[in-house]
Design an enzyme around this catalytic site. Structure first.
Site, mmCIF file in Angstrom:
data_model
loop_
_atom_site.group_PDB
_atom_site.id
_atom_site.type_symbol
_atom_site.label_atom_id
_atom_site.label_comp_id
_atom_site.label_asym_id
_atom_site.label_seq_id
_atom_site.Cartn_x
_atom_site.Cartn_y
_atom_site.Cartn_z
ATOM 1 N N LYS A 22 0.835 -1.206 0.000
ATOM 2 C CA LYS A 22 0.000 0.000 0.000
ATOM 3 C C LYS A 22 0.869 1.255 0.000
ATOM 4 O O LYS A 22 0.639 2.172 -0.786
ATOM 5 C CB LYS A 22 -0.912 -0.033 1.240
ATOM 6 C CG LYS A 22 -1.862 1.126 1.356
ATOM 7 C CD LYS A 22 -3.084 0.738 2.162
ATOM 8 C CE LYS A 22 -2.861 0.726 3.665
ATOM 9 N NZ LYS A 22 -2.657 2.083 4.220
ATOM 10 N N ARG A 124 -8.059 12.626 12.516
ATOM 11 C CA ARG A 124 -6.605 12.446 12.621
ATOM 12 C C ARG A 124 -5.839 13.772 12.549
ATOM 13 O O ARG A 124 -6.235 14.688 11.835
ATOM 14 C CB ARG A 124 -6.138 11.458 11.547
ATOM 15 C CG ARG A 124 -6.849 10.113 11.732
ATOM 16 C CD ARG A 124 -6.333 9.043 10.822
ATOM 17 N NE ARG A 124 -4.954 8.730 11.108
ATOM 18 C CZ ARG A 124 -4.220 7.917 10.374
ATOM 19 N NH1 ARG A 124 -4.750 7.342 9.308
ATOM 20 N NH2 ARG A 124 -2.982 7.660 10.696
ATOM 21 N N ASP A 319 2.421 -0.596 12.325
ATOM 22 C CA ASP A 319 1.109 -1.127 11.930
ATOM 23 C C ASP A 319 0.911 -2.574 12.394
ATOM 24 O O ASP A 319 -0.178 -3.128 12.246
ATOM 25 C CB ASP A 319 0.939 -1.032 10.403
ATOM 26 C CG ASP A 319 0.850 0.421 9.944
ATOM 27 O OD1 ASP A 319 0.462 1.288 10.761
ATOM 28 O OD2 ASP A 319 1.191 0.704 8.780
HETATM 29 C C1 S3P Z 1 2.690 4.965 6.282
HETATM 30 C C2 S3P Z 1 3.349 5.343 7.418
HETATM 31 C C3 S3P Z 1 2.854 5.036 8.767
HETATM 32 C C4 S3P Z 1 1.857 3.898 8.758
HETATM 33 C C5 S3P Z 1 0.830 4.050 7.689
HETATM 34 C C6 S3P Z 1 1.474 4.137 6.312
HETATM 35 C C7 S3P Z 1 3.252 5.381 4.984
HETATM 36 O O1 S3P Z 1 2.240 6.186 9.313
HETATM 37 O O2 S3P Z 1 1.220 3.779 10.013
HETATM 38 O O3 S3P Z 1 -0.063 2.947 7.709
HETATM 39 O O4 S3P Z 1 2.845 4.847 3.932
HETATM 40 O O5 S3P Z 1 4.120 6.263 4.982
HETATM 41 P P1 S3P Z 1 3.147 7.304 10.036
HETATM 42 O O6 S3P Z 1 4.158 7.718 9.079
HETATM 43 O O7 S3P Z 1 2.225 8.453 10.371
HETATM 44 O O8 S3P Z 1 3.672 6.639 11.278
#
Ligand code: S3P
Length: 436
Positions: A22, A124, A319
């Site tokens: 993702k 958020r 995650d």
């Molecule tokens: C992500 C970074 C993480 C993660 C999110 C996806 C990304 O968040 O929890 O599911 O794709 O950069 P944070 O960067 O806010 O910790």
């Protein structure tokens, strides 16, 4: 599918091709959009979150052929300054999209663009990107409380600067580096502990010089051209994670997960499992899209030992921490997660939600301000769980069902659609293969 009943399974076996990454798909679509070339993104994640990003790219005037569901998206890159943002963009549930877009849009020609999302995204924190972007010269407004909707006024002159993030976040770091492409001078970001570096890897492969100094990473702007090469997206470690945990608790002979992204800043769960005594091996290591990949094999072994997960380790399994709670219920001793206050501002308050779910299923779990504890009982009763609009909790509830005594009814299971629409079917396949 509003709810899913997951029966207990004595064993799990088989091979599952988990969905594409993702994080990498979001980045490939967005960097493709500002490339000077037509970029082919192969095997993008076909799920609600990445559909939000693809739609946003098209709404910014970028021509796209193919689609997520066809397995190939061809993006006619509009160039670094070629986006033409519409009056409003719906980010759905996608925090990554909502946090990346302000960095990309702040300097684009145009009127103001309103970024909004679903109820979860509307709760958020967004000042963590808005404030540093304002310091660089951007014009950005958040709703009272610092949440979405966000208003980004385009056409600003940005100036590079040094940012010290109070909390490690790949989303915030990436947003600021993207803004740095448009800023005069150098933009640096330093985090208390390193977060996933997919953006840096992709920028480097696009011909952008990525600067490094100690723990800080930076770019020098303004950048006039960017050429993301065609990319084949590897499979998502965070989607593999619930099946790794299922395999460690019930894999017989094993659960195999090929072609999974093994970026070391994502695979903290493997180190935690190693300490707990989980049986996980990695085979067929190679590289794809500038990222390490491999086949993960997980099988049931002797009783796990409890472990402590502390702050420095947290970004590499942010995650996956809900799954550590489930592992804790089966491990000898008390498992402790600390330094993870970020969990309170994810798609749900994941500290309250994990503890609530595990307790509802019979585990002894307690909330801490910045984490949780789980006393290992060696088993889990089962019962009812609610995903609460959070895909990672839908996965947690379903895996808990497989390894529980009486199964779990997961309400709100449709939350799974943002990252892993076939999760229920894949889990059922592992159960059926073991029973055959
Ligand atoms: C992500 C970074 C993480 C993660 C999110 C996806 C990304 O968040 O929890 O599911 O794709 O950069 P944070 O960067 O806010 O910790």
């Amino acid at each position: 599918m509003p709810s899913l009943r997951v029966p207990p399974s004595p064993a799990l076996a088989g091979e599952i091709r988990v969905p594409s990454d993702k994080s990498i798909t979001h980045r490939a679509l967005l960097l493709g959009a500002i490339s000077d070339r037509t970029v082919e993104v192969r095997s993008p994640l076909d799920a609600e979150d990445t559909l939000s990003t693809l739609t946003a790219v098209e709404r910014c005037g970028v021509t796209v052929a193919g689609g997520l569901e066809t397995g190939v998206v061809r993006i006619e890159g509009a160039g670094v300054r070629g986006l033409r943002p519409p009056p409003a963009i719906d980010c759905g549930n996608a925090g990554t999209l909502m946090r990346f877009l302000p960095g990309l849009l702040a300097a684009q020609v145009g009127q103001h663009c309103v970024l909004d999302g679903d109820d979860s995204l509307r709760g958020r924190p967004m000042e963590r990107v808005a404030r540093p972007l304002r310091e660089m010269g951007a014009s950005i407004f958040t709703a009272p409380g610092g949440t979405p909707p966000l208003v980004v006024d385009g056409g600003r002159e940005l100036v590079g600067m040094r940012h010290e993030l109070p909390v490690a976040s790949a989303q915030v770091k990436s947003c600021l580096l993207l803004a740095g492409l448009y800023a005069r001078g150098e933009t640096w970001v330093q985090e208390p502990a390193p977060s996933r570096d997919h953006t840096e890897r992709m920028l480097a492969s696009s011909g952008v010089e990525v600067l490094r100094e100690g723990r800080a990473v930076g770019v020098r702007g303004p950048v006039d051209s960017l050429a993301l090469p065609d990319i084949e997206v590897p499979r998502d470690f965070s989607s593999a994670a619930p099946l790794i945990v299922a395999g460690v608790l019930a894999g017989e002979p094993s659960v195999r997960l090929p072609d999974v992204n093994l970026n070391p800043l994502r695979t903290g769960l493997l180190s935690v499992l190693d300490r707990m005594g989980g049986r996980v091996t990695v085979e067929a290591r190679s590289e794809r899209a500038g990222e390490p990949v491999g086949t993960i094999v997980a099988s049931r072994g002797p009783t796990l030992h409890a472990t402590d997960v502390q702050g420095d380790e947290v970004p590499a399994l942010i995650d996956e921490l809900p799954l550590v709670g489930l592992l804790g219920a089966f491990a000898a001793g008390t498992t402790v997660v600390r330094g993870a206050a970020e969990l309170r501002v994810k798609e749900s308050d994941r500290i309250a939600a994990v503890v609530g779910m595990l307790r509802g299923l019979g585990a002894r779990a307690e909330e801490l301000d910045d984490g949780f504890t789980v006393e290992g009982a060696g088993s889990l009763r089962g019962g009812e769980a609610h995903a609460g609009g959070d895909h990672r909790l839908a996965m947690l509830g379903a895996v808990a069902g497989v390894v529980s005594g009486s199964g779990v009814l997961v309400d709100g299971f449709e939350a799974i659609n943002v990252s892993y629409p076939d999760f229920g079917a894949d889990l059922a396949r592992l159960t059926a293969a073991a029973a055959a």
